[in-house]
Design an enzyme around this catalytic site. Sequence first.
Site, PDB file in Angstrom:
ATOM      1  N   ASP A  96      14.342  16.311 -33.375  1.00  0.00           N
ATOM      2  CA  ASP A  96      13.302  17.010 -32.633  1.00  0.00           C
ATOM      3  C   ASP A  96      13.808  18.436 -32.519  1.00  0.00           C
ATOM      4  O   ASP A  96      14.687  18.734 -31.708  1.00  0.00           O
ATOM      5  CB  ASP A  96      13.062  16.380 -31.270  1.00  0.00           C
ATOM      6  CG  ASP A  96      11.936  17.094 -30.523  1.00  0.00           C
ATOM      7  OD1 ASP A  96      11.761  18.320 -30.745  1.00  0.00           O
ATOM      8  OD2 ASP A  96      11.232  16.448 -29.729  1.00  0.00           O
TER       9      ASP A  96
ATOM     10  N   TYR B  31     -10.174  27.125 -46.228  1.00  0.00           N
ATOM     11  CA  TYR B  31      -9.958  25.719 -45.851  1.00  0.00           C
ATOM     12  C   TYR B  31      -8.716  25.170 -46.542  1.00  0.00           C
ATOM     13  O   TYR B  31      -7.933  24.433 -45.947  1.00  0.00           O
ATOM     14  CB  TYR B  31     -11.181  24.866 -46.224  1.00  0.00           C
ATOM     15  CG  TYR B  31     -11.046  23.458 -45.687  1.00  0.00           C
ATOM     16  CD1 TYR B  31     -11.450  23.156 -44.390  1.00  0.00           C
ATOM     17  CD2 TYR B  31     -10.476  22.447 -46.463  1.00  0.00           C
ATOM     18  CE1 TYR B  31     -11.287  21.887 -43.876  1.00  0.00           C
ATOM     19  CE2 TYR B  31     -10.315  21.170 -45.958  1.00  0.00           C
ATOM     20  CZ  TYR B  31     -10.731  20.893 -44.665  1.00  0.00           C
ATOM     21  OH  TYR B  31     -10.563  19.634 -44.144  1.00  0.00           O
TER      22      TYR B  31
ATOM     23  N   LYS C  32       7.477  26.381 -28.596  1.00  0.00           N
ATOM     24  CA  LYS C  32       8.696  26.762 -27.851  1.00  0.00           C
ATOM     25  C   LYS C  32       9.469  27.800 -28.670  1.00  0.00           C
ATOM     26  O   LYS C  32       9.099  28.964 -28.691  1.00  0.00           O
ATOM     27  CB  LYS C  32       9.552  25.524 -27.567  1.00  0.00           C
ATOM     28  CG  LYS C  32       9.006  24.624 -26.464  1.00  0.00           C
ATOM     29  CD  LYS C  32       7.899  23.738 -26.903  1.00  0.00           C
ATOM     30  CE  LYS C  32       7.644  22.591 -25.950  1.00  0.00           C
ATOM     31  NZ  LYS C  32       6.487  21.793 -26.378  1.00  0.00           N
TER      32      LYS C  32
ATOM     33  N   PHE D 294       1.955  11.627 -15.407  1.00  0.00           N
ATOM     34  CA  PHE D 294       2.275  12.860 -14.677  1.00  0.00           C
ATOM     35  C   PHE D 294       1.248  13.957 -14.901  1.00  0.00           C
ATOM     36  O   PHE D 294       1.067  14.827 -14.059  1.00  0.00           O
ATOM     37  CB  PHE D 294       3.671  13.369 -15.076  1.00  0.00           C
ATOM     38  CG  PHE D 294       3.838  13.587 -16.550  1.00  0.00           C
ATOM     39  CD1 PHE D 294       4.174  12.526 -17.380  1.00  0.00           C
ATOM     40  CD2 PHE D 294       3.645  14.837 -17.106  1.00  0.00           C
ATOM     41  CE1 PHE D 294       4.298  12.717 -18.742  1.00  0.00           C
ATOM     42  CE2 PHE D 294       3.783  15.034 -18.471  1.00  0.00           C
ATOM     43  CZ  PHE D 294       4.110  13.960 -19.292  1.00  0.00           C
TER      44      PHE D 294
HETATM   45  N1  F0G Z   1       9.526  17.404 -28.069  1.00  0.00           N
HETATM   46  C1  F0G Z   1      10.023  18.095 -27.041  1.00  0.00           C
HETATM   47  C2  F0G Z   1      11.501  18.131 -26.827  1.00  0.00           C
HETATM   48  C3  F0G Z   1       9.162  18.758 -26.174  1.00  0.00           C
HETATM   49  O1  F0G Z   1       9.668  19.438 -25.146  1.00  0.00           O
HETATM   50  C4  F0G Z   1       7.762  18.696 -26.400  1.00  0.00           C
HETATM   51  C5  F0G Z   1       6.823  19.344 -25.498  1.00  0.00           C
HETATM   52  C6  F0G Z   1       7.290  17.962 -27.481  1.00  0.00           C
HETATM   53  C7  F0G Z   1       8.198  17.335 -28.298  1.00  0.00           C
HETATM   54  C8  F0G Z   1       5.833  17.809 -27.773  1.00  0.00           C
HETATM   55  O2  F0G Z   1       5.309  18.975 -28.303  1.00  0.00           O
HETATM   56  O3  F0G Z   1       3.664  19.733 -26.573  1.00  0.00           O
HETATM   57  O4  F0G Z   1       3.686  20.697 -28.872  1.00  0.00           O
HETATM   58  O5  F0G Z   1       2.900  18.390 -28.494  1.00  0.00           O
HETATM   59  N2  F0G Z   1       7.144  19.742 -24.385  1.00  0.00           N
HETATM   60  C9  F0G Z   1       6.302  20.439 -23.432  1.00  0.00           C
HETATM   61  C10 F0G Z   1       7.096  20.718 -22.206  1.00  0.00           C
HETATM   62  C11 F0G Z   1       4.999  19.793 -23.169  1.00  0.00           C
HETATM   63  O6  F0G Z   1       6.488  21.226 -21.252  1.00  0.00           O
HETATM   64  O7  F0G Z   1       8.296  20.458 -22.153  1.00  0.00           O
HETATM   65  P1  F0G Z   1       3.807  19.471 -28.034  1.00  0.00           P
END
Ligand code: F0G
Length: 473
Positions: free
Chosen positions: A223, A80, A266, A457
């Site tokens: 980001d 944990y 990603k 969406f």
């Molecule tokens: N920032 C970016 C640029 C993203 O593309 C995403 C997620 C997030 C933040 C949020 O992250 O999904 O881990 O909570 N993008 C996905 C997409 C959902 O399909 O482009 P997450």
Amino acid sequence: MPMKYRARSRRSWAEPFKIKMVEPLEMTTREQRESAIDEAGYNTFLLKSDEVYIDLLTDSGTNAMSDRQWAGMMSGDEAYAGSRNFYRLEQTVRDYYGFKHLIPTHQGRGAEHILSQLLITPGTVVPGNMYFTTTRAHQELAGGTFIDIICDQAHDPAGDHPFKGNVDQEKLKKVIEEYGADRIPYMCLHTTVNMAGGQPVSMQNIRETTEMCHARGIPVYLDATRAVENAYFIKKREPGFEDKSLAEILKEICSYTDGCTMSGKKDCLVNIGGFLALNDDDLAERAKNLVVLYEGLHTYGGMAGRDMEAMAQGIEESVSYDHMHARIGQVEYLGELLSDNGIPIVTPVGGHGVFVDARAFLPHVPANQFPAQSLAAALYVDSGVRGMERGAVSAGRDPTTGENRIAKLELVRLTLPRRVYTQAHMDVTAESIVELHHKREKIHGLKFTYEPKLLRFFQARFEPVDSQRVLDD
Ligand code: F0G
């Protein structure tokens, strides 16, 4: 219609791996797909994965892990508190991203939630290079207003600007002058810019943008979801970086900022996980207090020990040039097949997918009948390929006026999972889109039958306008 293959000689980007395990897919008939899309309310998010042949909905969490990542899963320490995998991940984030404190979260939006709650107060504004859906939703939930300061080229689907994700310095300056630095808790810098088509930001722009903010006491949070993909574009396109490694470029990007939110699903080559990384000791302390409330203890934050291990390994693999060359090479391959056959796509092709300009593709479908949503549904019916709408439906409504936001781009995103599909899958996808383009008159617009209030969406439902079907025979 058979695709035309290019005769010119090329040196290919073939994958730096071989396939050890396969996941068989069910093939469907057109009749089955027509009924599936109708059941799903013409929203590709509501299809069952089993109904999909080639799934280009997203590159998020859909990556194939390497044998080393899977082996790492077995060394998960599921304590944990104080899991050894946390400490490896913390060290890996320090080594590759350069930030001091790691706060793990279940995925990117967990990190966005915590950062927004910590920094944003009602009445403040957050400038950023184009919105991302979850990022903006968390900023608004905390009482902030997002202001788009991306360069104008980002809103033009055609064009060949190499860094369409760049911040427009003049727009940033104007926002700072208009609101004052006191009302700007931070600037949100996306690398690459998802909603603009996966477009990168140049190092010069990152440097100048962060300098301008820091000179006025405004922190900049990155980001970093696709920052390694951004690093690849900098290496390829920005003079002075051709001989630098992706790891060096990534570290430099991060070095100009104060921390990052990260969706590990990603770049980090995993199926789940994320983090918030910060340099400020006091802010990190407060983030650790909040993460316990929303995500989990500060040494796991919603991830299993094995997930953190896979992510640490994935980060190391993600900065390999050969990996990234093949990853973006595959995206560019699909983009080339489409543009060579006259399909309007966002150019230059971005890092994580090919974005089809649905407004240009379906000139007969008016904006209020959601051309991108219609095209995504028709593509699924034609070939079982699942893409995603990134246009008016994703843009949602303005929370104060309740009006539909005007989406400057009306796109279908064909997002490529990392290390999952082959060149033949890309060919099949392109062939279906080219075929649809030839018979585009047979594609009908859509109207809402159900519209959720937040992030509509994901769960909205539609029906075809003036027709029983979204795609006639
Ligand atoms: N920032 C970016 C640029 C993203 O593309 C995403 C997620 C997030 C933040 C949020 O992250 O999904 O881990 O909570 N993008 C996905 C997409 C959902 O399909 O482009 P997450």
